[in-house]
Design a protein around this motif. Structure first.
Motif, PDB file in Angstrom:
ATOM      1  N   VAL A  48      50.442  40.689  25.409  1.00 45.42           N
ATOM      2  CA  VAL A  48      49.021  40.974  25.299  1.00 45.42           C
ATOM      3  C   VAL A  48      48.343  40.402  26.546  1.00 45.42           C
ATOM      4  O   VAL A  48      48.699  39.313  27.013  1.00 45.42           O
ATOM      5  CB  VAL A  48      48.421  40.371  24.016  1.00 45.42           C
ATOM      6  CG1 VAL A  48      48.538  38.866  23.997  1.00 45.42           C
ATOM      7  CG2 VAL A  48      46.957  40.806  23.855  1.00 45.42           C
ATOM      8  N   ALA A  49      47.387  41.141  27.111  1.00 45.43           N
ATOM      9  CA  ALA A  49      46.725  40.704  28.350  1.00 45.43           C
ATOM     10  C   ALA A  49      45.264  41.104  28.335  1.00 45.43           C
ATOM     11  O   ALA A  49      44.882  42.132  27.748  1.00 45.43           O
ATOM     12  CB  ALA A  49      47.430  41.328  29.551  1.00 45.43           C
ATOM     13  N   ILE A  50      44.446  40.256  29.012  1.00 44.83           N
ATOM     14  CA  ILE A  50      43.025  40.551  29.186  1.00 44.83           C
ATOM     15  C   ILE A  50      42.677  40.336  30.662  1.00 44.83           C
ATOM     16  O   ILE A  50      43.268  39.476  31.334  1.00 44.83           O
ATOM     17  CB  ILE A  50      42.139  39.667  28.286  1.00 44.83           C
ATOM     18  CG1 ILE A  50      42.402  38.181  28.564  1.00 44.83           C
ATOM     19  CG2 ILE A  50      42.362  39.998  26.810  1.00 44.83           C
ATOM     20  CD1 ILE A  50      41.499  37.247  27.777  1.00 44.83           C
ATOM     21  N   PRO A  51      41.759  41.120  31.208  1.00 45.28           N
ATOM     22  CA  PRO A  51      41.421  40.985  32.630  1.00 45.28           C
ATOM     23  C   PRO A  51      40.538  39.743  32.894  1.00 45.28           C
ATOM     24  O   PRO A  51      39.789  39.317  32.024  1.00 45.28           O
ATOM     25  CB  PRO A  51      40.667  42.270  32.942  1.00 45.28           C
ATOM     26  CG  PRO A  51      40.079  42.703  31.643  1.00 45.28           C
ATOM     27  CD  PRO A  51      41.038  42.251  30.583  1.00 45.28           C
ATOM     28  N   LEU A  52      40.694  39.164  34.094  1.00 44.87           N
ATOM     29  CA  LEU A  52      39.822  38.088  34.565  1.00 44.87           C
ATOM     30  C   LEU A  52      38.747  38.699  35.453  1.00 44.87           C
ATOM     31  O   LEU A  52      39.034  39.570  36.293  1.00 44.87           O
ATOM     32  CB  LEU A  52      40.625  37.057  35.348  1.00 44.87           C
ATOM     33  CG  LEU A  52      41.702  36.292  34.556  1.00 44.87           C
ATOM     34  CD1 LEU A  52      42.475  35.356  35.490  1.00 44.87           C
ATOM     35  CD2 LEU A  52      41.100  35.519  33.409  1.00 44.87           C
ATOM     36  N   LYS A  53      37.502  38.250  35.295  1.00 39.79           N
ATOM     37  CA  LYS A  53      36.384  38.825  36.043  1.00 39.79           C
ATOM     38  C   LYS A  53      35.466  37.709  36.552  1.00 39.79           C
ATOM     39  O   LYS A  53      35.392  36.624  35.962  1.00 39.79           O
ATOM     40  CB  LYS A  53      35.586  39.792  35.170  1.00 39.79           C
ATOM     41  CG  LYS A  53      36.393  41.006  34.701  1.00 39.79           C
ATOM     42  CD  LYS A  53      35.551  41.949  33.869  1.00 39.79           C
ATOM     43  CE  LYS A  53      36.358  43.152  33.416  1.00 39.79           C
ATOM     44  NZ  LYS A  53      35.570  44.103  32.625  1.00 39.79           N
ATOM     45  N   ASP A  54      34.770  38.026  37.622  1.00 43.03           N
ATOM     46  CA  ASP A  54      33.804  37.050  38.144  1.00 43.03           C
ATOM     47  C   ASP A  54      32.467  37.270  37.465  1.00 43.03           C
ATOM     48  O   ASP A  54      32.363  38.074  36.527  1.00 43.03           O
ATOM     49  CB  ASP A  54      33.690  37.174  39.670  1.00 43.03           C
ATOM     50  CG  ASP A  54      33.276  38.575  40.111  1.00 43.03           C
ATOM     51  OD1 ASP A  54      32.807  39.347  39.236  1.00 43.03           O
ATOM     52  OD2 ASP A  54      33.456  38.915  41.273  1.00 43.03           O
TER      53      ASP A  54
ATOM     54  N   GLY B 169      41.685  39.172  38.318  1.00 43.72           N
ATOM     55  CA  GLY B 169      43.062  38.862  37.949  1.00 43.72           C
ATOM     56  C   GLY B 169      43.337  39.198  36.495  1.00 43.72           C
ATOM     57  O   GLY B 169      42.612  39.976  35.851  1.00 43.72           O
ATOM     58  N   MET B 170      44.373  38.581  35.959  1.00 43.01           N
ATOM     59  CA  MET B 170      44.826  38.890  34.573  1.00 43.01           C
ATOM     60  C   MET B 170      45.323  37.620  33.899  1.00 43.01           C
ATOM     61  O   MET B 170      46.006  36.783  34.517  1.00 43.01           O
ATOM     62  CB  MET B 170      45.959  39.920  34.617  1.00 43.01           C
ATOM     63  CG  MET B 170      46.576  40.234  33.269  1.00 43.01           C
ATOM     64  SD  MET B 170      48.043  41.283  33.412  1.00 43.01           S
ATOM     65  CE  MET B 170      49.250  40.152  34.110  1.00 43.01           C
ATOM     66  N   LEU B 171      44.961  37.486  32.624  1.00 45.51           N
ATOM     67  CA  LEU B 171      45.506  36.428  31.776  1.00 45.51           C
ATOM     68  C   LEU B 171      46.389  37.116  30.738  1.00 45.51           C
ATOM     69  O   LEU B 171      45.901  37.899  29.921  1.00 45.51           O
ATOM     70  CB  LEU B 171      44.393  35.631  31.104  1.00 45.51           C
ATOM     71  CG  LEU B 171      44.847  34.494  30.184  1.00 45.51           C
ATOM     72  CD1 LEU B 171      45.585  33.422  30.993  1.00 45.51           C
ATOM     73  CD2 LEU B 171      43.656  33.886  29.448  1.00 45.51           C
ATOM     74  N   ALA B 172      47.707  36.896  30.783  1.00 47.38           N
ATOM     75  CA  ALA B 172      48.665  37.592  29.901  1.00 47.38           C
ATOM     76  C   ALA B 172      49.525  36.588  29.162  1.00 47.38           C
ATOM     77  O   ALA B 172      49.806  35.482  29.668  1.00 47.38           O
ATOM     78  CB  ALA B 172      49.541  38.538  30.713  1.00 47.38           C
TER      79      ALA B 172
END
Length: 591
Positions: free
Chosen positions: A180-186, A193-196
């Motif tokens: 499972v992964a969610i995107p990293l955003k500013d 990036g991505m947190l998986a």
């Protein structure tokens, strides 16, 4: 037996036993079948309710599990954002802080997160894992992480919030997991990036194993029909196709966005045998997964005590059958016994045993039948006795008439007075030695008494003439021999038969045959009378000769055995003399 069955000739014993068995066992069998059918229907309803509650409960648990881990990942992303680390997780200065946060997250969720990684725009970053797990060493996990990165990179375009991979099997025990992964955003909502995470379904697997008891199988599939988690992880690896299962096939045919729960009955081949199954599935479109529970009807029956009910029913029916056989046997014996006695009495009556009576016992109708039968048998016996008495009287009258006729014959000639009676007595003694029956003895006695019946038609002057007969007188004597039907031999053989005996017309018939002689064609009774007649003729005084001694007469008769007389008849005559049954003098006979 089959022939009797076809013709309806069956023993009462079997009829009564069969009737009692039909009356006792058939209703029990039908009742048991009805109860069993109702029990199976209730069993199916109960199993349907249980499976429905189970799959819905598990679906909610799994949905809550997935929602919770997603929330945890978002919380971790929020921590990274507040720490100012989401803008560039690839920065070497920020890497230790990111790694520390990831390790703390993994350690705080040891049963859920196997691996956690944070990467920047270029796909590089840091990670934390349980034990020695290396994501890059597992090609399926590495590929899923690559797909997750691409999806997160396009998240704004695709308008997606998170990525979830297909089910994975983690070595070495093929434990179920997924990525499972969610995107990293500013702060400007740009992709940084991505947190998986590699999520373990061990908690869900334990829950499935706890639910898979007493023959029930519970497992988790995705909408494509692939195994997500199965309680038998050795034989059902996560990611394997389960489309052959009827429930899985039904799930695959449903729209992905449909939430549905349904129970089905279907057949499944197990060890080349068709097994009746009942199963329930429950879909939850949030994950595009479905929880499936299935169970064979036999296992459900065993679990609910239906098999035990069948065993108890079988024992009860066996006891009832045994009791029916015992009771039926005694009832049948009580009915068939008097009937058999009545049948035996009937057979005895048919054999002439008119004194036979049937026991007057049993049921009212049978006892009344026995009473009437005994009365009938008594009447028949009385009637037969009267017939016997009448027959005996007639027989005595007949014998008396024969004796009077024989006496009248003998009275015609003073020299042969008593001759017919003596021949009858000698014949009877000879026949007794030869073992003739009582009926044959009666016939022989009557024949012997009438052997000279032809003398009645001969005039006394001819019959009593001491000298030679004229041709005319000889013609009259022929009538005597023809009428008397005596046993004959040619006169020319008389001297050979009885040397020294003076021939007389009484020894001859119209054909020139003497009395008392026989040939092999003559019946036994006639051969006996021929010997007895000769013996009396030789041992009594006649106009043409004087009486001979018994021994001399026997010797003469014996000398002609085999040629003129029957050897068996002569042997019987000598036996009667030796046994003292026949004694005589020249003029007197004692019998």
């Amino acid at each position: 037996m089959w022939g009797r069955l076809r013709t309806g000739q069956v023993r009462i014993l079997w009829l009564v036993l069969g009737a009692l068995l039909m009356v006792s066992v058939l209703p029990l069998g039908l009742y048991h079948r009805l109860v069993l059918q109702l029990s199976q229907e209730k069993l199916v309803d109960t199993e349907r309710v249980q499976q429905t509650d189970l799959v819905r409960s598990l679906a909610q648990e799994i949905q809550h599990f997935e929602s919770n881990l997603t929330q945890q990942l978002m919380s971790e992303r929020q921590i990274l954002t507040l720490s100012g680390l989401t803008d560039n997780v690839e920065d070497p200065a920020a890497e230790p802080k990111v790694t520390h946060l990831l390790e703390n997250f993994v350690e705080s969720n040891p049963t859920t997160f196997i691996y956690l990684t944070a990467v920047g725009k270029n796909g590089k970053g840091t990670s934390a894992s349980q034990g020695n797990f290396r994501a890059e060493e597992d090609p399926f996990v590495a590929k899923s992480l690559q797909r997750a990165f691409v999806t997160c990179l396009q998240s704004q375009k695709l308008q997606m919030v998170k990525f979830r991979s297909d089910p994975l099997a983690i070595a070495p025990d093929n434990r179920p997991a997924f990525v499972v992964a969610i995107p990293l955003k500013d702060v400007n909502d740009n992709f940084t990036g991505m947190l998986a995470a590699v999520v373990s379904l061990e908690t869900i697997l334990h829950r499935l194993q706890d639910a898979s008891v007493r023959g029930r199988t519970v497992f988790l599939v995705d909408h494509s029909g692939h195994i997500v988690a199965h309680h038998d992880a050795k034989n059902f690896v996560p990611g394997s196709d389960a489309g052959e299962n009827a429930l899985v096939a039904q799930v695959r045919s449903l729209p992905r966005e449909l939430r549905n729960t349904e129970t089905m009955r279907f057949s499944q081949i197990v060890d080349k045998h068709s097994v009746e199954m009942i199963g329930t599935y429950s879909t939850f479109p949030e994950l595009n997964w479905a929880v499936i529970a299935e169970r064979s009807l036999d296992a459900a029956q065993s679990d609910t005590g239906v098999n035990e009910l069948n065993r108890q029913a079988l024992v009860f029916v066996s006891i009832v059958v045994l009791a029916a056989i015992v009771v039926g046997y005694f009832f049948a014996v009580g009915i068939s016994g008097p009937i058999r006695s009545l049948a035996a009495s009937t057979r005895a009556i048919s054999r002439g045993e008119f004194h036979q009576r049937s026991p007057e016992r049993g049921a009212l109708e049978i006892s009344q039948l026995a009473v009437n039968f005994n009365k009938m048998a008594g009447d028949i016996e009385e009637f037969i006795e009267r017939l016997k008495e009448a027959a005996e009287e007639n027989r005595e009258l007949f014998i008396g008439s024969i004796r009077m006729l024989a006496a009248a014959i003998d009275e015609k000639d003073p020299y042969t007075r008593g001759h017919s009676g003596r021949v009858a007595k000698y014949s009877t003694l000879i026949a007794q030695e030869m073992g003739l029956s009582a009926e044959e003895l009666d016939k022989l006695r009557i024949s012997a008494l009438l052997h000279d019946v032809g003398k009645i038609g001969v005039e006394d002057r001819v019959l009593k003439k001491p000298g030679a007969l004229t041709p005319e007188e000889f013609g009259l004597m022929k009538q005597h021999t023809v009428k008397g039907a005596n046993i004959m031999r040619p006169v020319s053989q008389l001297k050979e038969m009885l040397p020294g005996i003076e021939l007389h017309h009484e020894h001859m018939d119209g054909r020139g045959y003497p009395y008392g002689l026989q040939g092999p064609q003559i019946p036994l009774m006639a051969r006996i009378i021929g010997v007895a007649d000769t013996l009396d003729a030789m041992t009594t005084n006649r106009p043409y000769q004087s009486a001979m001694e018994l021994d001399f007469a026997l010797e003469r008769i014996r000398s002609l055995t085999g040629t003129k007389f029957d050897g068996a008849v002569v042997d019987a005559l000598e036996a009667a003399v030796q046994h003292g049954k026949l004694r005589l003098s020249a003029v007197e006979v004692h019998v």
